[in-house]
Write an enzyme that holds these catalytic residues in place. Sequence first.
Site, PDB file in Angstrom:
ATOM      1  CE1 TYR A   1      -9.183   7.131   6.735  1.00 27.89           C
ATOM      2  CE2 TYR A   1     -10.166   5.978   4.889  1.00 27.89           C
ATOM      3  CZ  TYR A   1      -9.130   6.702   5.429  1.00 27.89           C
ATOM      4  OH  TYR A   1      -8.040   7.010   4.645  1.00 27.89           O
TER       5      TYR A   1
ATOM      6  CB  THR B   1      -6.623   8.975   0.397  1.00 27.98           C
ATOM      7  OG1 THR B   1      -5.683   8.804   1.470  1.00 27.98           O
ATOM      8  CG2 THR B   1      -6.409   7.912  -0.659  1.00 27.98           C
TER       9      THR B   1
ATOM     10  CG  HIS C   1      -2.192   0.788   1.018  1.00 28.69           C
ATOM     11  ND1 HIS C   1      -2.282   1.832   0.135  1.00 28.69           N
ATOM     12  CD2 HIS C   1      -3.416   0.679   1.589  1.00 28.69           C
ATOM     13  CE1 HIS C   1      -3.502   2.337   0.174  1.00 28.69           C
ATOM     14  NE2 HIS C   1      -4.210   1.654   1.044  1.00 28.69           N
TER      15      HIS C   1
END
Length: 701
Positions: A518, A531, A402
């Site tokens: 979230y 993001t 990630h």
Amino acid sequence: MSTMYARIDPFMGMIDRIKTSLLVSEFMTVQTQTVLSAILFATGLWLSFIFLLRYILKALLSYHSWIFESHGKMSFSTKVWLSLVKLLSGRRPLLYSFQASLPHLPVPSIDDTIRRYLESVRPLLDDEQYKQMEIVANDFKKDPAPKFQKHLKLKSWWSTNYVSDWWEEYIYLRGRDPIMVNSNFYTMDLLYVIPTHRQAARAGNVVHAMLQYRRKLERGELTPLRALGIVPMCSFQYERMFNTTRIPGIETDFVQHLKDRKHLVVYHRGRFFKVWLYYGGRHLWPSELELQFQRILDDKSEPQPGEIKLPSLTAGNRVPWARARLKYFTEGINQASLEAIETAAFFLTLDDEAHGYDPENIRSLDLYAKSLLHGKCYDRWFDKSFTLIVYKNGKIGVNTEHSWADSPIIGHMWEYVLATDCFHLGYTAEGHCKGDINKSLATPTRLQWDIPKACQEIIEGSYLIAKGIANDVDFHGCLFNEFGKGLIKKCRTSPDAFIQLALQLAHYRDKGEFCLTYESSMTRMFREGRTETVRSCTCESTAFVRAMEDESTTNEQRLALFKKAADKHQNMYRLAMTGAGIDRHLFCLYIVSKVMGIDSPFLKQVLSEPWRLSTSQTPQQQLNLIDIQKFPKYVGAGGGFGPVADDGYGVSYIIVDENLITFHISSKFSSPETDSFRFGQNIRQAMLDIKALFNLKEKKM
């Protein structure tokens, strides 16, 4: 030409000034001096023109009012703005054409961030708790927030993006816990279709398609993603898709990215093989790759001592892996073999299991997802930018590290690969790759290892930790096919807002309470943007949920509350996309506080709040290479991630087409409060209950 022959000087003597200021050789003629001066002037004029256009475009791209306008309604100023952006964008821009013209992410004001934060926690706190939070927040706003904000604004002036470098370092690379499940995410194959059941053939086509994509990526030939078909998104994250590995460190990891790599490493039944991807200066054809992979599948050699579970080092805690790497993998054959893995274009696992969606097996999607997310804990190299998994029945998937990028980036590549595999490369009637077979290719090379007992014990320790994490993952794949975005749009509601409100209703029914929620939103309209968080649990959404559970509330009242909550969610999503979110600003203020050595009780409390419901939407049809109306079976299944909180849910969803939404739900077996299957059923019922509100309204009308 105008100066020399027409005796006209449109530049008002500028060229003559350059000529007189040059240290011109006495051997140059007057004509040569004039030409040289004109070339210098023209070059300067051309560069000035380019920079002027670039800054004009950057100023235009800083305009974001268009995103707040109602769907289908566009103001005159926005129409003029779009025309100017389109005019300055060129006809066929390349992938990185807009990078220098993208605006920088703005730093929100302290007042706005504190106000929005207090608004976001109001539905989660009682009156006394909220008053206390107000006091703490207002004290922070007076001091030391202004000091932190000043340093943050200075950083925003000299850095490309004031968030992204810190986000990558402190959220991802400095984490010492295992990245398997906790950080890495997965992406699935086509939901209903397997183009071939031959494992080597599917691997051959897919790897060749990836190499084609990489070549386009390196040449910048891919079309940049653009909102409304005009407003460009940042393409920075694509740069590290291939030839990239996360390298473990004692205190922090780092991302190693290399130039064009000509090999990949394949893992099969506990053995590592190095496969060259080029022959005679070209990529191997799919049929040639199939031959190489079939040779690996047919290889009957046994794993070397410690080789089978070696990848589990990347699945366990980071510090033991970093220390083992320094001690056992910095010389000899171990160093050479590890270098082959870490410098490979990507990592490929030829899995010995069969997975995929089976309508006859209710758990098939669950097992498929768990296999992609963690596998056996020792058959994926979790540090590679991505690991391609090809199962023995021809099904495929990807596990992605990630830190280097977010899911839309790998999703972009994945759409290209699936479309190329099925509609451009294709297979023979027997399921093999098309093309001739070159049997003179050198066979894949086994990587050699000399792993001592002490290192094998470390490997086993990492495996046991990873196995404990994997066994605790409770996953459920929910295919919701009662309706899709088609019906939701008829309700004149954003599909994302509809689903988020359904998740709030489902969570309340599941746990009997609301929680900090979230939702991931992108900030790629800004340079190097990644993001931002949308806090989906709002006063408006909780009011709607309570109304749904209150039998005395009429359907008209519920519908009115739904629309109010949906509008609120849409506005928050738009604010997040345009750089006015809450959480990245608070995160950076926290980092500044640590750098300055000033303790902040407010920031410490904010950053420690658990996200018990973490959600994300997987983008669909970024490239539009497959006409899903014409080929409805060729739809992707999306992807997912592990639970963020020990007692919470992780939910990834993809709005596949007009009549299908796929939910990927994760939680932990160790929590008595969660059950992924139960939550999936609650989501399904919540979706149907919200739809019923509109059905009742339509009948009355």
